[in-house]
Scaffold this motif. Structure first.
Motif, PDB file in Angstrom:
ATOM      1  N   LEU A 179       0.841  -1.202   0.000  1.00 52.15           N
ATOM      2  CA  LEU A 179       0.000   0.000   0.000  1.00 52.15           C
ATOM      3  C   LEU A 179       0.869   1.241   0.000  1.00 52.15           C
ATOM      4  N   ASP A 180       0.386   2.269  -0.668  1.00 53.11           N
ATOM      5  CA  ASP A 180       1.057   3.561  -0.602  1.00 53.11           C
ATOM      6  C   ASP A 180       0.850   4.118   0.806  1.00 53.11           C
ATOM      7  N   PRO A 181       1.772   4.958   1.307  1.00 50.24           N
ATOM      8  CA  PRO A 181       1.655   5.463   2.685  1.00 50.24           C
ATOM      9  C   PRO A 181       0.329   6.153   3.019  1.00 50.24           C
ATOM     10  N   PRO A 182      -0.253   6.993   2.135  1.00 49.77           N
ATOM     11  CA  PRO A 182      -1.541   7.609   2.503  1.00 49.77           C
ATOM     12  C   PRO A 182      -2.662   6.584   2.692  1.00 49.77           C
ATOM     13  N   THR A 183      -2.708   5.545   1.858  1.00 47.30           N
ATOM     14  CA  THR A 183      -3.748   4.524   1.996  1.00 47.30           C
ATOM     15  C   THR A 183      -3.527   3.708   3.264  1.00 47.30           C
ATOM     16  N   ALA A 184      -2.268   3.374   3.561  1.00 47.69           N
ATOM     17  CA  ALA A 184      -1.962   2.622   4.783  1.00 47.69           C
ATOM     18  C   ALA A 184      -2.361   3.420   6.023  1.00 47.69           C
ATOM     19  N   GLU A 185      -2.090   4.708   6.027  1.00 48.49           N
ATOM     20  CA  GLU A 185      -2.447   5.558   7.166  1.00 48.49           C
ATOM     21  C   GLU A 185      -3.969   5.699   7.286  1.00 48.49           C
ATOM     22  N   ARG A 186      -4.629   5.847   6.168  1.00 47.81           N
ATOM     23  CA  ARG A 186      -6.092   5.937   6.160  1.00 47.81           C
ATOM     24  C   ARG A 186      -6.709   4.660   6.736  1.00 47.81           C
ATOM     25  N   LEU A 187      -6.160   3.505   6.368  1.00 49.23           N
ATOM     26  CA  LEU A 187      -6.628   2.222   6.888  1.00 49.23           C
ATOM     27  C   LEU A 187      -6.401   2.148   8.398  1.00 49.23           C
ATOM     28  N   ARG A 188      -5.217   2.541   8.868  1.00 42.42           N
ATOM     29  CA  ARG A 188      -4.918   2.520  10.302  1.00 42.42           C
ATOM     30  C   ARG A 188      -5.898   3.403  11.093  1.00 42.42           C
ATOM     31  N   ARG A 189      -6.117   4.620  10.598  1.00 46.85           N
ATOM     32  CA  ARG A 189      -7.032   5.550  11.291  1.00 46.85           C
ATOM     33  C   ARG A 189      -8.451   5.001  11.359  1.00 46.85           C
ATOM     34  N   LEU A 190      -8.947   4.498  10.237  1.00 43.89           N
ATOM     35  CA  LEU A 190     -10.321   4.009  10.194  1.00 43.89           C
ATOM     36  C   LEU A 190     -10.484   2.752  11.051  1.00 43.89           C
ATOM     37  N   ARG A 191      -9.498   1.872  11.038  1.00 46.22           N
ATOM     38  CA  ARG A 191      -9.563   0.672  11.886  1.00 46.22           C
ATOM     39  C   ARG A 191      -9.602   1.055  13.356  1.00 46.22           C
ATOM     40  N   SER A 192      -8.814   2.045  13.756  1.00 46.03           N
ATOM     41  CA  SER A 192      -8.810   2.423  15.171  1.00 46.03           C
ATOM     42  C   SER A 192     -10.134   3.088  15.564  1.00 46.03           C
ATOM     43  N   ARG A 193     -10.757   3.822  14.650  1.00 52.54           N
ATOM     44  CA  ARG A 193     -12.045   4.475  14.936  1.00 52.54           C
ATOM     45  C   ARG A 193     -13.205   3.485  14.949  1.00 52.54           C
ATOM     46  N   GLN A 194     -13.234   2.574  13.967  1.00 58.52           N
ATOM     47  CA  GLN A 194     -14.400   1.706  13.804  1.00 58.52           C
ATOM     48  C   GLN A 194     -14.205   0.292  14.348  1.00 58.52           C
ATOM     49  N   GLY A 195     -12.960  -0.120  14.535  1.00 58.05           N
ATOM     50  CA  GLY A 195     -12.689  -1.430  15.114  1.00 58.05           C
ATOM     51  C   GLY A 195     -12.934  -2.619  14.205  1.00 58.05           C
ATOM     52  N   PHE A 196     -13.005  -2.425  12.900  1.00 58.09           N
ATOM     53  CA  PHE A 196     -13.213  -3.562  12.011  1.00 58.09           C
ATOM     54  C   PHE A 196     -11.917  -4.344  11.836  1.00 58.09           C
ATOM     55  N   GLU A 197     -12.047  -5.556  11.347  1.00 56.61           N
ATOM     56  CA  GLU A 197     -10.893  -6.421  11.128  1.00 56.61           C
ATOM     57  C   GLU A 197     -10.563  -6.490   9.643  1.00 56.61           C
ATOM     58  N   VAL A 198      -9.289  -6.701   9.364  1.00 60.65           N
ATOM     59  CA  VAL A 198      -8.828  -6.886   7.993  1.00 60.65           C
ATOM     60  C   VAL A 198      -8.136  -8.244   7.929  1.00 60.65           C
TER      61      VAL A 198
END
Length: 160
Positions: free
Chosen positions: A126-145
């Motif tokens: 993943l490009d850094p902006p997408t990886a960071e976006r994924l990290r932020r959203l996972r911490s907010r919503q708690g979904f699993e990948v």
């Protein structure tokens, strides 16, 4: 080839299981950067078409897919792009849906992500902006990948 068939079989079973639980599925078929197709499947129980089965105590969608959903899924899985693996594009699209669930997308709020690929992952995947976006959203919503890379065992960029 064989890896693609296995990957598609895993997706078929995952969708079948989700359907049996009455959970909607949003699928993306992907390959290179510009190759992305989308399919939305909502179990009959969610559409209200199988109220009788639910009232009879069957729960969810009764453990089976309706003919229309199965046909759409099989048609979708029959398609293929070939030529590269870009995991960032389908992930960005999934994040779009999870970040701003409105209208038809609200059924996917809190959904987990499953990434299945028969290809080689780029390094980094993943490009850094997408990886960071994924990290932020996972911490907010708690979904699993979850991810499954079908092929011979080998180190991947995700091992780092």
């Amino acid at each position: 080839g064989g890896r693609e068939t296995i990957a598609k079989s895993v997706v078929l079973e995952a969708v079948r299981a989700a359907h049996a639980q009455g959970r909607p599925c949003l699928l993306f078929a992907f390959s290179g950067a510009s190759d992305l197709a989308e399919l939305r499947l909502t179990p009959a129980a969610r559409r209200g078409a199988s109220k009788r089965r639910r009232d009879a105590g069957g729960g969810g969608a009764g453990g089976s897919m309706d003919r229309r959903s199965l046909t759409r899924l099989l048609d979708f899985l029959a398609c293929g792009f070939g030529g590269g693996t870009d995991v960032a594009s389908p992930l960005r699209r999934a994040l779009d849906v999870l970040e701003r669930p409105d209208g038809a997308d609200v059924v996917y709020s809190g959904a987990d992500l499953l990434l299945v690929s028969d290809g080689e992952l780029p390094d980094p995947p993943l490009d850094p902006p997408t990886a960071e976006r994924l990290r932020r959203l996972r911490s907010r919503q708690g979904f699993e990948v979850h991810g499954l890379l079908v092929g011979a065992p080998r180190p991947t960029p995700l091992d780092q």
